[in-house]
Design a protein around this motif. Structure first.
Motif, PDB file in Angstrom:
ATOM      1  N   ALA A   1       0.704  -1.162  -0.021  1.00  0.00           N
ATOM      2  CA  ALA A   1       0.004  -0.065   0.087  1.00  0.00           C
ATOM      3  C   ALA A   1       1.117   1.334  -0.031  1.00  0.00           C
ATOM      4  O   ALA A   1       0.515   2.274  -0.673  1.00  0.00           O
ATOM      5  CB  ALA A   1      -1.019  -0.125   1.232  1.00  0.00           C
ATOM      6  N   ARG A   2       1.957   1.196   0.796  1.00  0.00           N
ATOM      7  CA  ARG A   2       2.791   2.392   0.685  1.00  0.00           C
ATOM      8  C   ARG A   2       3.562   2.559  -0.635  1.00  0.00           C
ATOM      9  O   ARG A   2       3.490   3.680  -1.176  1.00  0.00           O
ATOM     10  CB  ARG A   2       4.020   2.247   1.718  1.00  0.00           C
ATOM     11  N   ALA A   3       3.893   1.603  -1.364  1.00  0.00           N
ATOM     12  CA  ALA A   3       4.475   1.616  -2.694  1.00  0.00           C
ATOM     13  C   ALA A   3       3.459   2.177  -3.624  1.00  0.00           C
ATOM     14  O   ALA A   3       3.781   3.022  -4.619  1.00  0.00           O
ATOM     15  CB  ALA A   3       4.827   0.179  -3.197  1.00  0.00           C
ATOM     16  N   ILE A   4       2.132   1.780  -3.411  1.00  0.00           N
ATOM     17  CA  ILE A   4       0.950   2.031  -4.309  1.00  0.00           C
ATOM     18  C   ILE A   4       0.633   3.821  -3.952  1.00  0.00           C
ATOM     19  O   ILE A   4       0.577   4.544  -4.876  1.00  0.00           O
ATOM     20  CB  ILE A   4      -0.118   1.526  -4.285  1.00  0.00           C
ATOM     21  N   ARG A   5       0.898   4.070  -2.806  1.00  0.00           N
ATOM     22  CA  ARG A   5       0.634   5.568  -2.495  1.00  0.00           C
ATOM     23  C   ARG A   5       1.790   6.491  -2.965  1.00  0.00           C
ATOM     24  O   ARG A   5       1.491   7.403  -3.495  1.00  0.00           O
ATOM     25  CB  ARG A   5       0.676   5.616  -1.054  1.00  0.00           C
ATOM     26  N   GLN A   6       3.079   6.087  -3.072  1.00  0.00           N
ATOM     27  CA  GLN A   6       4.109   6.638  -3.327  1.00  0.00           C
ATOM     28  C   GLN A   6       3.973   6.912  -4.831  1.00  0.00           C
ATOM     29  O   GLN A   6       4.272   7.932  -5.410  1.00  0.00           O
ATOM     30  CB  GLN A   6       5.272   6.117  -3.082  1.00  0.00           C
ATOM     31  N   SER A   7       3.484   5.814  -5.814  1.00  0.00           N
ATOM     32  CA  SER A   7       3.378   5.580  -6.969  1.00  0.00           C
ATOM     33  C   SER A   7       2.377   6.742  -7.448  1.00  0.00           C
ATOM     34  O   SER A   7       2.333   7.296  -8.268  1.00  0.00           O
ATOM     35  CB  SER A   7       3.005   4.203  -7.640  1.00  0.00           C
ATOM     36  N   MET A   8       1.274   6.786  -6.555  1.00  0.00           N
ATOM     37  CA  MET A   8       0.079   7.644  -6.919  1.00  0.00           C
ATOM     38  C   MET A   8       0.558   9.045  -6.800  1.00  0.00           C
ATOM     39  O   MET A   8       0.658   9.708  -7.653  1.00  0.00           O
ATOM     40  CB  MET A   8      -1.080   7.564  -5.894  1.00  0.00           C
TER      41      MET A   8
ATOM     42  N   ALA B   1       4.274  -1.639  -8.836  1.00  0.00           N
ATOM     43  CA  ALA B   1       4.714  -2.828  -8.595  1.00  0.00           C
ATOM     44  C   ALA B   1       6.095  -3.317  -9.639  1.00  0.00           C
ATOM     45  O   ALA B   1       6.973  -3.946  -8.973  1.00  0.00           O
ATOM     46  CB  ALA B   1       3.668  -4.078  -9.434  1.00  0.00           C
ATOM     47  N   ARG B   2       6.097  -2.639 -10.719  1.00  0.00           N
ATOM     48  CA  ARG B   2       7.276  -2.507 -11.404  1.00  0.00           C
ATOM     49  C   ARG B   2       8.685  -2.063 -10.566  1.00  0.00           C
ATOM     50  O   ARG B   2       9.557  -2.733 -10.648  1.00  0.00           O
ATOM     51  CB  ARG B   2       7.091  -1.954 -12.609  1.00  0.00           C
ATOM     52  N   LYS B   3       8.357  -1.100  -9.978  1.00  0.00           N
ATOM     53  CA  LYS B   3       9.373  -0.306  -9.126  1.00  0.00           C
ATOM     54  C   LYS B   3       9.790  -1.221  -8.021  1.00  0.00           C
ATOM     55  O   LYS B   3      10.899  -1.457  -7.716  1.00  0.00           O
ATOM     56  CB  LYS B   3       9.055   0.943  -8.715  1.00  0.00           C
ATOM     57  N   THR B   4       8.731  -1.803  -7.234  1.00  0.00           N
ATOM     58  CA  THR B   4       9.186  -2.534  -6.164  1.00  0.00           C
ATOM     59  C   THR B   4       9.970  -3.887  -6.410  1.00  0.00           C
ATOM     60  O   THR B   4      10.752  -4.392  -5.817  1.00  0.00           O
ATOM     61  CB  THR B   4       8.037  -2.852  -5.368  1.00  0.00           C
TER      62      THR B   4
ATOM     63  N   GLN C   1       6.087 -13.186  -3.068  1.00  0.00           N
ATOM     64  CA  GLN C   1       5.088 -12.805  -2.211  1.00  0.00           C
ATOM     65  C   GLN C   1       4.874 -11.250  -2.523  1.00  0.00           C
ATOM     66  O   GLN C   1       3.725 -11.061  -2.607  1.00  0.00           O
ATOM     67  CB  GLN C   1       5.892 -12.625  -0.979  1.00  0.00           C
ATOM     68  N   THR C   2       5.660 -10.440  -3.042  1.00  0.00           N
ATOM     69  CA  THR C   2       5.640  -9.067  -3.559  1.00  0.00           C
ATOM     70  C   THR C   2       4.474  -9.288  -4.460  1.00  0.00           C
ATOM     71  O   THR C   2       3.665  -8.260  -4.666  1.00  0.00           O
ATOM     72  CB  THR C   2       6.700  -8.466  -3.865  1.00  0.00           C
ATOM     73  N   LEU C   3       4.691 -10.309  -5.380  1.00  0.00           N
ATOM     74  CA  LEU C   3       3.825 -10.226  -6.539  1.00  0.00           C
ATOM     75  C   LEU C   3       2.491 -10.557  -6.333  1.00  0.00           C
ATOM     76  O   LEU C   3       1.566  -9.950  -6.867  1.00  0.00           O
ATOM     77  CB  LEU C   3       4.639 -11.233  -7.869  1.00  0.00           C
TER      78      LEU C   3
ATOM     79  N   SER D   1      -3.111  -8.698  -5.663  1.00  0.00           N
ATOM     80  CA  SER D   1      -4.300  -8.508  -4.881  1.00  0.00           C
ATOM     81  C   SER D   1      -5.017  -7.187  -5.041  1.00  0.00           C
ATOM     82  O   SER D   1      -6.127  -7.007  -5.233  1.00  0.00           O
ATOM     83  CB  SER D   1      -4.247  -8.679  -3.521  1.00  0.00           C
ATOM     84  N   TRP D   2      -4.122  -6.404  -5.576  1.00  0.00           N
ATOM     85  CA  TRP D   2      -4.703  -4.882  -5.702  1.00  0.00           C
ATOM     86  C   TRP D   2      -5.120  -4.859  -7.200  1.00  0.00           C
ATOM     87  O   TRP D   2      -6.038  -3.757  -7.594  1.00  0.00           O
ATOM     88  CB  TRP D   2      -3.381  -3.853  -5.736  1.00  0.00           C
ATOM     89  N   SER D   3      -4.916  -5.989  -8.268  1.00  0.00           N
ATOM     90  CA  SER D   3      -5.290  -5.861  -9.421  1.00  0.00           C
ATOM     91  C   SER D   3      -6.778  -5.975  -9.758  1.00  0.00           C
ATOM     92  O   SER D   3      -7.217  -5.711 -10.618  1.00  0.00           O
ATOM     93  CB  SER D   3      -4.707  -6.883 -10.501  1.00  0.00           C
ATOM     94  N   THR D   4      -7.356  -6.403  -8.557  1.00  0.00           N
ATOM     95  CA  THR D   4      -8.826  -6.680  -8.484  1.00  0.00           C
ATOM     96  C   THR D   4      -9.528  -5.379  -8.687  1.00  0.00           C
ATOM     97  O   THR D   4     -10.770  -5.098  -8.870  1.00  0.00           O
ATOM     98  CB  THR D   4      -9.566  -7.327  -7.327  1.00  0.00           C
ATOM     99  N   TRP D   5      -8.825  -4.016  -8.176  1.00  0.00           N
ATOM    100  CA  TRP D   5      -9.578  -2.928  -8.284  1.00  0.00           C
ATOM    101  C   TRP D   5      -9.754  -2.506  -9.760  1.00  0.00           C
ATOM    102  O   TRP D   5     -11.040  -2.089  -9.994  1.00  0.00           O
ATOM    103  CB  TRP D   5      -8.910  -1.802  -7.796  1.00  0.00           C
ATOM    104  N   PRO D   6      -8.766  -2.303 -10.781  1.00  0.00           N
ATOM    105  CA  PRO D   6      -8.976  -1.895 -12.038  1.00  0.00           C
ATOM    106  C   PRO D   6     -10.084  -2.870 -12.807  1.00  0.00           C
ATOM    107  O   PRO D   6     -10.946  -2.781 -13.667  1.00  0.00           O
ATOM    108  CB  PRO D   6      -7.722  -1.920 -12.763  1.00  0.00           C
ATOM    109  N   ILE D   7      -9.866  -4.536 -12.344  1.00  0.00           N
ATOM    110  CA  ILE D   7     -10.762  -5.352 -12.896  1.00  0.00           C
ATOM    111  C   ILE D   7     -12.423  -4.879 -12.625  1.00  0.00           C
ATOM    112  O   ILE D   7     -13.072  -4.997 -13.431  1.00  0.00           O
ATOM    113  CB  ILE D   7     -10.353  -6.639 -12.328  1.00  0.00           C
ATOM    114  N   ALA D   8     -12.540  -4.595 -11.265  1.00  0.00           N
ATOM    115  CA  ALA D   8     -13.798  -4.120 -10.894  1.00  0.00           C
ATOM    116  C   ALA D   8     -14.279  -3.008 -11.637  1.00  0.00           C
ATOM    117  O   ALA D   8     -15.461  -2.885 -12.017  1.00  0.00           O
ATOM    118  CB  ALA D   8     -13.596  -4.165  -9.537  1.00  0.00           C
TER     119      ALA D   8
END
Length: 440
Positions: free
Chosen positions: A343-350, A390-393, A408-410, A415-422
């Motif tokens: 989540a921290r990685a996605i927040r930083q990416s955002m 994900a690519r950066k991490t 484990q990281t992948l 699990s976050w990929s379900t958001w854009p799929i939704a």
């Protein structure tokens, strides 16, 4: 007072008053009931996005002093919390929102409603039953009085008594607690904008509610009970995330005022009523206040209801329109509050994406403003930010030789990929796992 009405509105908060006024402007007679007139004094919604402002303009309500005294809100400023420069996120196409003190807006809306000859206002008055015939109890006399109306509109909030009388389950789930604190005589880092900061305990939202007053909304986990009972601990957890002038003003405020606490809750917006009873606003469902979308969605409910033939038609319209704002609210809160590394990685990416891409800033703010409610827009935005994270991490882990952690990281990012799929699946409502369980 009339004994027969075209519409009975239950609840005279901002959404109930807007509904009563909207129906009255169509020439319909309205009975407006409020169980607790002082409920408007509580800490509640104080921001309306451009989509809601547009509806207020259509209703002739955008000139209310509570909405104009602070000037237009042009968007939000995101503070990453890592020492980097804040990121200005403006609403697209020059659109603006409004911020205000909750009770001031409600007081004005009630006065406007009472002044209309088509509206009969009764308070205190509580809906007592819907079957076999609807009725309310007059709070002054204790008498139960029949409601004779072709349509009933429930705008009685997230703990809606009308919803309960309809037999609709309360599926709401507690998320966190939020403190509302007034700061006196302090400037915001960028005036004309709301501010979102990454705090140590949880995300922080701040905006102007008066010429000399700023509202600070401090989100804390439900488990952090010491922060709700110890103002020194609350200050210590929050102050490091604030600009120095705001931290000083917070210290002063905590010595003179008790924070106004409210529990934040989530209920998916899928039940819109039954028969001749329609739910609007938080009576339908609610999300975390971080995205400040509650009143705007409620106003969109009112607009759709007034234009609908019946409750079923209204529900069809709004289920589709509210899906993406609800998902955006859940996604952003999870990104801002989840302490785990993904989540921290996605927040930083955002933050990085917003800082470098004007197109992404525009896309995000159109979603936040609820002027773009397309699932494809949400999916595109979330995928780009998540893929970049994900690519950066993963790339960093592989370069450093942490091969055992990569799998484990992948899995975590998958699990976050379900958001854009939704976002791409019409009708699908993505709800985080922690919001599916029973409440706290």
């Amino acid at each position: 007072m009339r004994t027969d009405h075209d519409v009975a509105v239950i609840g005279a908060g901002p959404i109930g008053c807007a509904a009563a006024i909207a129906f009255a402007q169509r020439g319909e007679t309205v009975l407006l009931l409020e169980a607790n007139p002082r409920a408007s004094e509580r800490f509640a919604g104080e921001w309306i996005h451009p989509s809601g402002v547009r509806i207020l303009e259509k209703l002739g309500l955008s000139d209310l002093a509570a909405l104009t005294e602070n000037g237009p809100r042009r968007g939000f400023v995101a503070h990453p919390g890592d020492g980097s420069e804040p990121i200005v996120l403006s609403y697209p196409d020059g659109m603006t929102g409004v911020s205000f003190e909750h009770h001031k807006l409600v007081d004005e809306l009630r006065r406007r409603a009472v002044s209309m000859p088509e509206i009969d206002y009764v308070a205190p008055a509580k809906l007592s039953k819907l079957e076999p015939a609807p009725a309310y109890v007059d709070g002054d006399t204790g008498a139960e009085i029949a409601i004779k109306a072709k349509r009933i509109v429930a705008a009685d909030g997230r703990r809606s008594g009308t919803r309960r009388l309809l037999g609709l389950p309360d599926g709401s789930v507690g998320i966190s607690f939020m403190a509302g604190i007034v700061l006196d005589d302090v400037e915001l880092p960028v005036e004309g904008y709301g501010h979102v900061l990454s705090g140590l305990a949880g995300p922080i939202l701040s905006y102007r509610i008066g010429a000399n007053q700023v509202r600070l909304c401090l989100d804390v986990p439900a488990s952090a009970t010491e922060l709700r009972h110890d103002t020194n601990a609350l200050y210590a957890a929050v102050a490091p995330a604030l600009p120095a002038p705001m931290a000083t003003a917070l210290a002063v405020s905590l010595k003179t005022r008790k924070p106004a606490w409210m529990e934040t809750r989530f209920q998916t917006r899928t039940a819109y009523g039954r028969g001749n009873v329609a739910l609007v606003g938080d009576a339908v469902g609610c999300t975390h206040p971080l995205t400040a979308v509650g009143i705007s969605l409620g106003l969109k409910d009112v607009e759709a209801l007034v234009e609908s033939a019946d409750t079923a038609d209204y529900a069809r319209r709004q289920k589709a329109r509210a899906r993406v704002p609800e998902m955006l609210s859940n996604a952003l809160y999870q990104v801002f509050s989840d302490p785990r590394y993904d989540a921290r990685a996605i927040r930083q990416s955002m933050f990085d994406t917003w800082r470098t891409s004007a197109a992404e800033r525009r896309r995000t703010m159109a979603l936040l403003a609820a002027t773009d409610v397309r699932g494809s827009t949400f999916a595109t935005s979330f995928f780009r930010i998540g893929f970049r994270a994900a690519r950066k991490t993963v790339g960093t882990e592989m370069r450093e030789g942490h091969w055992s952690r990569t799998r484990q990281t992948l899995a975590r990012f998958a699990s976050w990929s379900t958001w854009p799929i939704a976002g791409l699946l019409p009708g699908y409502r993505k709800i985080p796992a922690h919001l599916k369980a029973a409440g706290h």
